[in-house]
Enzyme design. Structure first.
Site, PDB file in Angstrom:
ATOM      1  N   ASP A  69      -2.422   5.520   2.679  1.00  0.00           N
ATOM      2  CA  ASP A  69      -1.359   4.211   2.311  1.00  0.00           C
ATOM      3  C   ASP A  69      -0.343   4.512   3.237  1.00  0.00           C
ATOM      4  OD1 ASP A  69       0.329   2.567   1.259  1.00  0.00           O
ATOM      5  OD2 ASP A  69      -1.017   2.290  -0.603  1.00  0.00           O
TER       6      ASP A  69
ATOM      7  N   LYS B 257       5.137  -5.604   1.103  1.00  0.00           N
ATOM      8  CA  LYS B 257       6.213  -5.050   1.096  1.00  0.00           C
ATOM      9  C   LYS B 257       6.812  -5.304   2.549  1.00  0.00           C
ATOM     10  CE  LYS B 257       5.061  -3.729  -3.068  1.00  0.00           C
ATOM     11  NZ  LYS B 257       3.828  -3.498  -3.257  1.00  0.00           N
TER      12      LYS B 257
ATOM     13  N   TYR C  51       0.633   4.916  -5.848  1.00  0.00           N
ATOM     14  CA  TYR C  51       0.929   3.784  -6.458  1.00  0.00           C
ATOM     15  C   TYR C  51       0.304   3.602  -7.857  1.00  0.00           C
ATOM     16  CZ  TYR C  51       1.371  -1.127  -7.951  1.00  0.00           C
ATOM     17  OH  TYR C  51       1.041  -2.320  -8.468  1.00  0.00           O
TER      18      TYR C  51
ATOM     19  N   ARG D 215     -13.623 -18.530   4.363  1.00  0.00           N
ATOM     20  CA  ARG D 215     -13.769 -17.204   3.539  1.00  0.00           C
ATOM     21  C   ARG D 215     -14.272 -16.298   4.851  1.00  0.00           C
ATOM     22  NH1 ARG D 215     -17.927 -16.641   0.323  1.00  0.00           N
ATOM     23  NH2 ARG D 215     -17.629 -18.594  -0.488  1.00  0.00           N
TER      24      ARG D 215
HETATM   25  C1  PLP Z   1       2.257   2.329  -1.897  1.00  0.00           C
HETATM   26  C2  PLP Z   1       1.497   0.790  -2.505  1.00  0.00           C
HETATM   27  N1  PLP Z   1       0.128   0.827  -2.033  1.00  0.00           N
HETATM   28  C3  PLP Z   1      -0.365  -0.606  -2.578  1.00  0.00           C
HETATM   29  C4  PLP Z   1       0.242  -1.307  -3.401  1.00  0.00           C
HETATM   30  C5  PLP Z   1      -0.604  -2.495  -3.944  1.00  0.00           C
HETATM   31  O1  PLP Z   1      -0.030  -3.540  -3.281  1.00  0.00           O
HETATM   32  P1  PLP Z   1      -0.044  -5.090  -3.865  1.00  0.00           P
HETATM   33  O2  PLP Z   1       0.860  -5.120  -4.845  1.00  0.00           O
HETATM   34  O3  PLP Z   1       0.235  -5.897  -2.565  1.00  0.00           O
HETATM   35  O4  PLP Z   1      -1.512  -5.478  -4.330  1.00  0.00           O
HETATM   36  C6  PLP Z   1       1.588  -1.125  -3.747  1.00  0.00           C
HETATM   37  C7  PLP Z   1       2.271  -2.029  -4.600  1.00  0.00           C
HETATM   38  O5  PLP Z   1       3.275  -1.635  -5.225  1.00  0.00           O
HETATM   39  C8  PLP Z   1       2.293   0.192  -3.157  1.00  0.00           C
HETATM   40  O6  PLP Z   1       3.478   0.399  -3.466  1.00  0.00           O
END
Ligand code: PLP
Length: 408
Positions: A198, A223, A133, A79
């Site tokens: 992001d 992604k 998101y 961890r």
């Molecule tokens: C732009 C964006 N940020 C964060 C996330 C969250 O990521 P995770 O699904 O890996 O937790 C997503 C998920 O679709 C996303 O599209």
């Protein structure tokens, strides 16, 4: 000079010389391999690291508790860190142009850790720009981690700051409308408050937010970084000081990335530039064809390009989702195959409908993550799923007459 010294120097020279993104993508995080007689990176599945020197271990734990710096020598316990995951972190930091990076079990775990770091410093107020998101929006709106959010537009960031503001959060291009934020202008408006961008949709291939003043660059590595739809992961690229706090939170809350996921992410990074550029070319062509199609009300495609296209249909979007055959009707994005989803039903369902619509997420919006298939095969599938064109009579998307427009 003996052979060993020469080879160490040569290795260091290669590692420190500036390298293009395509080169970093296949070499960063792997610079030591050839000297070890390896080609593929080793996967270290250890959860614990034996040591006969418990005084030394105590010192390493104390050092970690003080700075959050990665322990010198073995990580003590899984961890605290993992060598395979560390390779991915090193590589992603090189691609984003930051000092370091910290990986997590998912993108949401990464965002949670950032909020916990700032909240634990008494800086629980967050300024954020919609859309985000859906689950990021929900985490802030619901205050699940004790934060309080002020929603604003990019021009309102400076006025929204308070003495207890710990973070400014934007996505660009944003999920799902692909709206773009002027990162340099927002970074300027933030003053000393850290800006988190992001960068999931753009990836470092198209945009490196740290170069525009972002202190924190977050990815849902699930992604494009993984790129094959088989890894859940998140990562924050940042400076060493913030990374230390993130590692301490990760250690205490346990949102670690599994080493196998770290291995797959490192492998994914090596093809990232090629995948993103190829999928982006296809996406741009599909955006062009959709914009010229009378069944489409509006197309969203970012100025910086990318492999995401969003479009509003005149007809029932659920009918389009039900009718695709080659394209996979699924949430998520960034894989080698093309995915289509209805944000108002899935990715942004958890956001209050008025807030969602206010952020430009129309109920008729579809979000498409373009993969590596042939552009004409994708167009044939979309064309069939959209139904007959209006001049040929009623079909899925036939009941409209206005001209489409290419937005963004
Ligand atoms: C732009 C964006 N940020 C964060 C996330 C969250 O990521 P995770 O699904 O890996 O937790 C997503 C998920 O679709 C996303 O599209």
């Amino acid at each position: 000079m003996d052979m060993d010294t020469t080879s160490t120097r040569a290795h260091d020279d290669i590692r420190t010389a500036p390298r293009a993104l395509a080169t970093e993508a296949v070499h960063a995080g792997r610079d030591d391999l050839a000297r070890q007689g390896l080609h593929a990176p080793p996967i270290d599945l250890s959860t614990t690291y034996p040591s006969y020197d418990s005084r030394g271990e105590a010192a390493r734990i104390d050092a970690f508790a003080t700075t959050g710096a990665e322990p010198d020598g073995p990580p003590v316990y899984g961890r605290l860190g993992n060598p395979t995951v560390a390779r991915f972190e090193t590589a992603l930091a090189r691609l984003e142009g930051t000092e370091t990076a910290v990986a997590f079990a998912s993108g949401m775990a990464a965002l949670s850790a950032v909020l916990l770091v700032r909240g634990s410093m008494g800086l629980r107020h967050v300024v954020a720009v919609r859309p985000l998101y859906g689950c990021s929006d929900h985490l802030l709106t619901a205050g699940l981690l004790g934060s309080e959010v002020t929603w604003t537009d990019p021009a309102g960031v400076a006025d929204a700051l308070r003495p207890d503001t710990g973070l400014v959060l934007v996505e660009s291009p944003a999920n799902p409308t692909l709206a773009e934020v002027d990162l340099r202008a927002v970074a300027h408006a933030c003053g000393s408050v850290p800006l988190l961008v992001d960068n999931t949709f753009a990836t470092p291939v198209l945009q490196r937010p740290a170069e525009h003043g972002a202190r924190l660059v977050l990815h849902s590595a699930t992604k494009y970084l993984g790129g094959h739809g088989d890894v859940l992961a998140g990562v924050v690229a940042c400076d060493e000081e913030f990374a230390g706090r993130l590692r301490q939170v990760r250690f205490a809350t346990g949102g670690v990335l599994h080493p196998l996921a770290g291995y797959l992410l490192l492998r994914g990074l090596s093809t990232l530039p090629v995948r993103v550029r190829a999928a982006s070319a296809t996406a741009a062509e599909l955006a062009r064809r959709l914009a010229a199609d009378p069944r489409i009300a509006r197309v969203h495609y970012p100025r910086i390009g990318g492999a995401m296209v969003a479009f509003e249909v005149h007809c029932d979007p659920h009918e389009v989702i039900a009718a695709v055959r080659l394209i996979t009707p699924a949430v998520s994005l960034g894989s080698v195959d093309t995915l289509l989803q209805h944000p108002a039903s899935i990715s942004h369902r958890i956001v209050n409908a008025d807030d969602r619509r206010g952020a430009g997420v129309s109920d008729r919006l579809l979000r498409m993550s373009v993969g590596l298939e042939d552009v004409d095969d994708l167009w044939s599938d979309l064309d069939a799923a959209l139904g007959q064109r209006p001049e040929r009579g009623a079909g899925n998307c036939a009941n409209h007459h206005s001209a489409p427009a290419l937005a963004n």
